[in-house]
Design a protein around this motif. Sequence first.
Motif, PDB file in Angstrom:
ATOM      1  N   ALA A  92      -4.588  42.874  27.998  1.00  0.00           N
ATOM      2  CA  ALA A  92      -3.142  43.108  28.026  1.00  0.00           C
ATOM      3  C   ALA A  92      -2.809  44.443  28.675  1.00  0.00           C
ATOM      4  O   ALA A  92      -1.828  44.562  29.424  1.00  0.00           O
ATOM      5  CB  ALA A  92      -2.582  43.050  26.606  1.00  0.00           C
ATOM      6  N   LEU A  93      -3.627  45.462  28.392  1.00  0.00           N
ATOM      7  CA  LEU A  93      -3.396  46.778  28.984  1.00  0.00           C
ATOM      8  C   LEU A  93      -3.549  46.729  30.494  1.00  0.00           C
ATOM      9  O   LEU A  93      -2.794  47.365  31.230  1.00  0.00           O
ATOM     10  CB  LEU A  93      -4.370  47.799  28.383  1.00  0.00           C
ATOM     11  N   ARG A  94      -4.515  45.946  30.970  1.00  0.00           N
ATOM     12  CA  ARG A  94      -4.716  45.821  32.419  1.00  0.00           C
ATOM     13  C   ARG A  94      -3.544  45.119  33.065  1.00  0.00           C
ATOM     14  O   ARG A  94      -3.101  45.496  34.159  1.00  0.00           O
ATOM     15  CB  ARG A  94      -6.011  45.068  32.701  1.00  0.00           C
ATOM     16  N   ARG A  95      -3.030  44.074  32.403  1.00  0.00           N
ATOM     17  CA  ARG A  95      -1.884  43.354  32.968  1.00  0.00           C
ATOM     18  C   ARG A  95      -0.672  44.276  33.072  1.00  0.00           C
ATOM     19  O   ARG A  95       0.075  44.235  34.052  1.00  0.00           O
ATOM     20  CB  ARG A  95      -1.549  42.126  32.108  1.00  0.00           C
ATOM     21  N   LEU A  98      -2.892  50.192  33.419  1.00  0.00           N
ATOM     22  CA  LEU A  98      -3.540  51.167  32.545  1.00  0.00           C
ATOM     23  C   LEU A  98      -2.903  52.553  32.635  1.00  0.00           C
ATOM     24  O   LEU A  98      -3.085  53.368  31.731  1.00  0.00           O
ATOM     25  CB  LEU A  98      -5.037  51.245  32.875  1.00  0.00           C
ATOM     26  N   HIS A  99      -2.155  52.822  33.709  1.00  0.00           N
ATOM     27  CA  HIS A  99      -1.498  54.126  33.792  1.00  0.00           C
ATOM     28  C   HIS A  99      -0.430  54.274  32.706  1.00  0.00           C
ATOM     29  O   HIS A  99      -0.121  55.393  32.286  1.00  0.00           O
ATOM     30  CB  HIS A  99      -0.887  54.342  35.181  1.00  0.00           C
ATOM     31  N   HIS A 100       0.123  53.143  32.222  1.00  0.00           N
ATOM     32  CA  HIS A 100       1.084  53.209  31.115  1.00  0.00           C
ATOM     33  C   HIS A 100       0.395  53.676  29.835  1.00  0.00           C
ATOM     34  O   HIS A 100       0.998  54.383  29.018  1.00  0.00           O
ATOM     35  CB  HIS A 100       1.754  51.858  30.899  1.00  0.00           C
ATOM     36  N   LYS A 101      -0.862  53.279  29.657  1.00  0.00           N
ATOM     37  CA  LYS A 101      -1.622  53.750  28.496  1.00  0.00           C
ATOM     38  C   LYS A 101      -1.800  55.257  28.555  1.00  0.00           C
ATOM     39  O   LYS A 101      -1.773  55.939  27.515  1.00  0.00           O
ATOM     40  CB  LYS A 101      -2.983  53.050  28.460  1.00  0.00           C
ATOM     41  N   ALA A 138     -14.599  52.123  37.974  1.00  0.00           N
ATOM     42  CA  ALA A 138     -15.081  51.379  39.140  1.00  0.00           C
ATOM     43  C   ALA A 138     -15.082  49.871  38.921  1.00  0.00           C
ATOM     44  O   ALA A 138     -15.032  49.103  39.892  1.00  0.00           O
ATOM     45  CB  ALA A 138     -16.484  51.853  39.510  1.00  0.00           C
ATOM     46  N   HIS A 139     -15.123  49.425  37.672  1.00  0.00           N
ATOM     47  CA  HIS A 139     -15.167  47.990  37.396  1.00  0.00           C
ATOM     48  C   HIS A 139     -13.798  47.336  37.543  1.00  0.00           C
ATOM     49  O   HIS A 139     -13.683  46.105  37.502  1.00  0.00           O
ATOM     50  CB  HIS A 139     -15.686  47.750  35.980  1.00  0.00           C
ATOM     51  N   LEU A 140     -12.742  48.128  37.702  1.00  0.00           N
ATOM     52  CA  LEU A 140     -11.389  47.593  37.824  1.00  0.00           C
ATOM     53  C   LEU A 140     -11.069  47.268  39.278  1.00  0.00           C
ATOM     54  O   LEU A 140     -11.497  47.974  40.195  1.00  0.00           O
ATOM     55  CB  LEU A 140     -10.365  48.596  37.288  1.00  0.00           C
TER      56      LEU A 140
END
Length: 280
Positions: A92-95, A98-101, A138-140
């Motif tokens: 969900a964080l990726r969708r 992640l900068h919002h986190k 790097a995995h993103l």
Amino acid sequence: MTLSPEQLGQSKQELAATLKELRKRAGLSGARLAARCNMSQSKISRIENGKSPASLVDVEQILRTLEAPPEVLARVTELARLANTDWQSLRALRRKGLHHKQQELAGLESSSTEFRFFLLSMITGLLSTPEYIKASLAHLDGDQSKLIARKLSRQEVLYDTSKKFTFLLSEMAVRWPLIPAPAMAMQLDRLVSVSRLPNVRFGVIPLRGLMPVAPMDTFTVYDASLVTIETTSGVLALRDSKDVAMHLEAFAAMERFALFGGEMRSLLEQWSDDFRGSAQ
């Protein structure tokens, strides 16, 4: 009761409705319950309307006042524990992005004054070099430059002397070769540098001797009110005072095995030299 994201999302309103129903069954007004619990009437109202989270201590006090039977006490206490727990899945964080986190974390860092980081397997972003941060992402898929910039900008909080930081890193977290050896040496140099800040207490736990305590998670305690736990699939946030106290106790237990000050810096410098030597 099984812990699931769906229950975590529903538990706050369910707890509020349950406490309100129990009060009505007991024939008490909100004002009378507040007086018997030594709480304000406005606090009882906010709890029952789901506008203010009820801590486990609040719930136990209310249930004792209402003379709830043991089975009700157990069920509602468990509901309160769920209501004080939040789950953020990594998917969900990726969708969302992640900068919002990172904005959320910056907000926590702004509103808190004392931080305790227990780092089991990786170095946290606050302590990381740009190359280490880049490798950790790097995995993103896609361009992560905005996320890297947000992580680096958050490091400014370390220089706010009104805040107090304690970092505990296992040897595995420090020495895990996430990036090439020369860059790892620079990363360890960064740790030595941060450890000299006046508001930072920095400890490293070497894997030697007997350690009868086995930590299970990477976690952060914000003041004495919130714990965040990082897992492979997401982040768990616990606000219940008993859960926070348990993690503070675990943190204190691990502190006893850590090296600090000059002894810690000598060890980091030795490991940094080892990385430099292995690159030759």
